[in-house]
Design a protein around this motif. Sequence first.
Motif, PDB file in Angstrom:
ATOM      1  N   GLY A   1       0.981  -1.064  -0.223  1.00 42.02           N
ATOM      2  CA  GLY A   1      -0.317  -0.182  -0.182  1.00 42.02           C
ATOM      3  C   GLY A   1       0.894   1.216  -0.095  1.00 42.02           C
ATOM      4  N   ALA A   2       2.355   1.370   0.885  1.00 44.39           N
ATOM      5  CA  ALA A   2       2.878   2.558   0.843  1.00 44.39           C
ATOM      6  C   ALA A   2       3.486   2.963  -0.512  1.00 44.39           C
ATOM      7  CB  ALA A   2       4.174   2.268   1.905  1.00 44.39           C
ATOM      8  N   SER A   3       3.684   1.795  -1.005  1.00 44.93           N
ATOM      9  CA  SER A   3       4.963   1.802  -2.483  1.00 44.93           C
ATOM     10  C   SER A   3       4.039   2.258  -3.680  1.00 44.93           C
ATOM     11  CB  SER A   3       5.712   0.317  -2.610  1.00 44.93           C
ATOM     12  OG  SER A   3       4.986  -0.345  -3.165  1.00 44.93           O
ATOM     13  N   ALA A   4       2.856   1.903  -3.639  1.00 45.53           N
ATOM     14  CA  ALA A   4       1.402   2.112  -4.590  1.00 45.53           C
ATOM     15  C   ALA A   4       1.861   3.477  -4.999  1.00 45.53           C
ATOM     16  CB  ALA A   4       0.333   1.138  -4.326  1.00 45.53           C
ATOM     17  N   PHE A   5       1.742   4.279  -4.025  1.00 43.33           N
ATOM     18  CA  PHE A   5       1.509   5.474  -4.343  1.00 43.33           C
ATOM     19  C   PHE A   5       2.479   5.581  -5.471  1.00 43.33           C
ATOM     20  CE2 PHE A   5      -0.615   5.380  -0.194  1.00 43.33           C
ATOM     21  CZ  PHE A   5      -0.980   6.428  -0.120  1.00 43.33           C
ATOM     22  N   ALA A   6       3.942   5.764  -5.717  1.00 42.82           N
ATOM     23  CA  ALA A   6       4.955   5.751  -6.271  1.00 42.82           C
ATOM     24  C   ALA A   6       5.194   4.731  -7.398  1.00 42.82           C
ATOM     25  CB  ALA A   6       6.376   5.350  -5.250  1.00 42.82           C
ATOM     26  N   ARG A   7       4.335   3.851  -7.667  1.00 42.82           N
ATOM     27  CA  ARG A   7       4.149   3.046  -8.892  1.00 42.82           C
ATOM     28  C   ARG A   7       2.888   3.460  -9.674  1.00 42.82           C
ATOM     29  NH1 ARG A   7       3.161  -1.491  -6.061  1.00 42.82           N
ATOM     30  NH2 ARG A   7       1.154  -1.704  -6.452  1.00 42.82           N
ATOM     31  N   PHE A   8       1.820   4.326  -9.244  1.00 41.70           N
ATOM     32  CA  PHE A   8       0.698   4.405  -9.850  1.00 41.70           C
ATOM     33  C   PHE A   8       0.966   6.323 -10.006  1.00 41.70           C
ATOM     34  CE2 PHE A   8      -1.222   0.567  -8.570  1.00 41.70           C
ATOM     35  CZ  PHE A   8      -1.492   0.324  -9.584  1.00 41.70           C
ATOM     36  N   GLY A   9       1.355   6.837  -9.046  1.00 50.12           N
ATOM     37  CA  GLY A   9       2.424   8.648  -9.040  1.00 50.12           C
ATOM     38  C   GLY A   9       1.089   9.276  -8.654  1.00 50.12           C
ATOM     39  N   TYR A  10       0.827   9.369  -7.945  1.00 52.03           N
ATOM     40  CA  TYR A  10       0.322  10.054  -6.745  1.00 52.03           C
ATOM     41  C   TYR A  10       0.725   9.526  -5.134  1.00 52.03           C
ATOM     42  CZ  TYR A  10      -2.815   6.989  -4.909  1.00 52.03           C
ATOM     43  OH  TYR A  10      -3.556   5.960  -4.732  1.00 52.03           O
ATOM     44  N   SER A  11       0.343  11.210  -5.068  1.00 51.36           N
ATOM     45  CA  SER A  11       0.635  11.057  -3.369  1.00 51.36           C
ATOM     46  C   SER A  11      -0.950  10.407  -2.561  1.00 51.36           C
ATOM     47  CB  SER A  11       1.194  12.589  -3.347  1.00 51.36           C
ATOM     48  OG  SER A  11       1.977  13.139  -3.822  1.00 51.36           O
ATOM     49  N   ALA A  12      -0.343  10.185  -1.710  1.00 48.50           N
ATOM     50  CA  ALA A  12      -1.592  10.156  -0.394  1.00 48.50           C
ATOM     51  C   ALA A  12      -2.537  11.264  -0.382  1.00 48.50           C
ATOM     52  CB  ALA A  12      -0.813   9.069   0.828  1.00 48.50           C
ATOM     53  N   ALA A  13      -1.689  11.892  -0.077  1.00 48.62           N
ATOM     54  CA  ALA A  13      -2.334  13.581   0.677  1.00 48.62           C
ATOM     55  C   ALA A  13      -1.224  14.368   0.374  1.00 48.62           C
ATOM     56  CB  ALA A  13      -2.163  13.644   2.181  1.00 48.62           C
ATOM     57  N   VAL A  14      -2.097  15.540   0.202  1.00 49.69           N
ATOM     58  CA  VAL A  14      -1.005  17.013  -0.417  1.00 49.69           C
ATOM     59  C   VAL A  14      -1.598  18.188   0.589  1.00 49.69           C
ATOM     60  CG1 VAL A  14      -0.375  18.500  -2.317  1.00 49.69           C
ATOM     61  CG2 VAL A  14      -0.506  16.400  -2.823  1.00 49.69           C
ATOM     62  N   ARG A  15      -0.569  18.537   1.375  1.00 50.33           N
ATOM     63  CA  ARG A  15      -1.515  19.938   2.524  1.00 50.33           C
ATOM     64  C   ARG A  15      -0.739  21.060   1.080  1.00 50.33           C
ATOM     65  NH1 ARG A  15       0.539  22.058   7.682  1.00 50.33           N
ATOM     66  NH2 ARG A  15      -0.421  23.529   7.827  1.00 50.33           N
ATOM     67  N   ALA A  16      -1.749  21.507   1.164  1.00 45.81           N
ATOM     68  CA  ALA A  16      -1.640  23.493   0.526  1.00 45.81           C
ATOM     69  C   ALA A  16      -2.471  24.263   1.272  1.00 45.81           C
ATOM     70  CB  ALA A  16      -2.199  23.124  -0.928  1.00 45.81           C
ATOM     71  N   GLY A  17      -1.629  25.425   2.097  1.00 46.38           N
ATOM     72  CA  GLY A  17      -2.198  26.297   2.573  1.00 46.38           C
ATOM     73  C   GLY A  17      -2.692  25.246   3.673  1.00 46.38           C
ATOM     74  N   ASN A  18      -3.836  25.848   4.631  1.00 47.54           N
ATOM     75  CA  ASN A  18      -4.268  25.444   6.207  1.00 47.54           C
ATOM     76  C   ASN A  18      -5.045  23.838   5.272  1.00 47.54           C
ATOM     77  OD1 ASN A  18      -2.734  26.878   7.387  1.00 47.54           O
ATOM     78  ND2 ASN A  18      -4.768  28.004   7.435  1.00 47.54           N
ATOM     79  N   HIS A  19      -5.329  23.417   4.437  1.00 47.08           N
ATOM     80  CA  HIS A  19      -5.888  21.854   3.687  1.00 47.08           C
ATOM     81  C   HIS A  19      -4.911  20.937   3.448  1.00 47.08           C
ATOM     82  CE1 HIS A  19      -8.780  25.009   3.399  1.00 47.08           C
ATOM     83  NE2 HIS A  19      -9.687  24.634   3.454  1.00 47.08           N
ATOM     84  N   LEU A  20      -5.865  19.557   3.715  1.00 46.41           N
ATOM     85  CA  LEU A  20      -4.452  18.370   3.701  1.00 46.41           C
ATOM     86  C   LEU A  20      -5.514  18.212   2.800  1.00 46.41           C
ATOM     87  CD1 LEU A  20      -2.516  16.520   4.168  1.00 46.41           C
ATOM     88  CD2 LEU A  20      -3.626  16.032   5.724  1.00 46.41           C
ATOM     89  N   PHE A  21      -5.272  17.537   1.384  1.00 41.14           N
ATOM     90  CA  PHE A  21      -5.870  16.929   0.202  1.00 41.14           C
ATOM     91  C   PHE A  21      -5.733  15.407  -0.187  1.00 41.14           C
ATOM     92  CE2 PHE A  21      -5.801  20.921  -0.741  1.00 41.14           C
ATOM     93  CZ  PHE A  21      -7.132  21.899  -0.860  1.00 41.14           C
ATOM     94  N   ILE A  22      -6.797  14.828   0.455  1.00 38.94           N
ATOM     95  CA  ILE A  22      -6.682  13.133   1.007  1.00 38.94           C
ATOM     96  C   ILE A  22      -6.417  12.138  -0.906  1.00 38.94           C
ATOM     97  CG2 ILE A  22      -6.637  11.300   2.097  1.00 38.94           C
ATOM     98  CD1 ILE A  22      -6.674  13.165   4.947  1.00 38.94           C
ATOM     99  N   ALA A  23      -6.124  11.541  -0.832  1.00 38.81           N
ATOM    100  CA  ALA A  23      -6.635  10.799  -2.208  1.00 38.81           C
ATOM    101  C   ALA A  23      -7.453   9.458  -1.988  1.00 38.81           C
ATOM    102  CB  ALA A  23      -5.198  10.424  -2.927  1.00 38.81           C
ATOM    103  N   GLY A  24      -8.302   9.852  -2.309  1.00 41.30           N
ATOM    104  CA  GLY A  24      -8.684   8.088  -2.389  1.00 41.30           C
ATOM    105  C   GLY A  24      -7.955   6.615  -1.935  1.00 41.30           C
ATOM    106  N   THR A  25      -9.173   6.584  -0.752  1.00 39.38           N
ATOM    107  CA  THR A  25      -8.228   5.434  -0.414  1.00 39.38           C
ATOM    108  C   THR A  25      -9.593   4.184  -0.181  1.00 39.38           C
ATOM    109  OG1 THR A  25     -10.193   5.735   2.016  1.00 39.38           O
ATOM    110  CG2 THR A  25      -7.260   7.019   1.639  1.00 39.38           C
ATOM    111  N   ILE A  26      -9.231   3.019  -0.546  1.00 39.13           N
ATOM    112  CA  ILE A  26      -9.715   1.604  -0.794  1.00 39.13           C
ATOM    113  C   ILE A  26      -9.680   1.000   0.357  1.00 39.13           C
ATOM    114  CG2 ILE A  26      -9.405   2.130  -2.634  1.00 39.13           C
ATOM    115  CD1 ILE A  26      -7.714   0.316  -2.842  1.00 39.13           C
ATOM    116  N   GLY A  27     -10.652  -0.608   0.519  1.00 41.21           N
ATOM    117  CA  GLY A  27     -10.830  -1.622   1.107  1.00 41.21           C
ATOM    118  C   GLY A  27      -9.761  -2.194   1.763  1.00 41.21           C
TER     119      GLY A  27
END
Length: 137
Positions: free
Chosen positions: A17-43
């Motif tokens: 799960g941790a390595s999937a972000f690099a493999r698919f080329g996206y971040s688990a979450a990105v902080r921009a200003g005072n917000h944290l944008f969390i990518a889709g999570t699955i079961g």
Amino acid sequence: MYAVKIPEDSEVFGPSGASAFARFGYSAAVRAGNHLFIAGTIGRRPDGEIAETIEEQTEIALRRIEEILRLEGLDLSALADITSYHVDIHQHLPGFLEAKKRLVTAEPYPAWSMIGVSGLASPGLLIEIRATAAYPE
């Protein structure tokens, strides 16, 4: 702006799960200003297997969001906006709501949109949840 990194030894995500972000080329979450944008999570369990029930998939997805928040010094009460994507939404809604009620307990509750979809990235996935959190002012 910066990306939140999931440690390779994460008990919640597991090594695949941790390595999937690099493999698919996206971040688990990105902080921009005072917000944290969390990518889709699955079961998907830490061992890489997809949970069989909507209840377990919902709990795993929310636990993954909770872990991302923890890495940033936040908890589920920081959630401002959530969108969940559901396969067979009418069939699985009761189980989803039961799992959600156990985990998302802090008021004010986040804004939440639920969208029915015909499928997700892997066969067997029933839900994907993305979220936006706010840092304390």
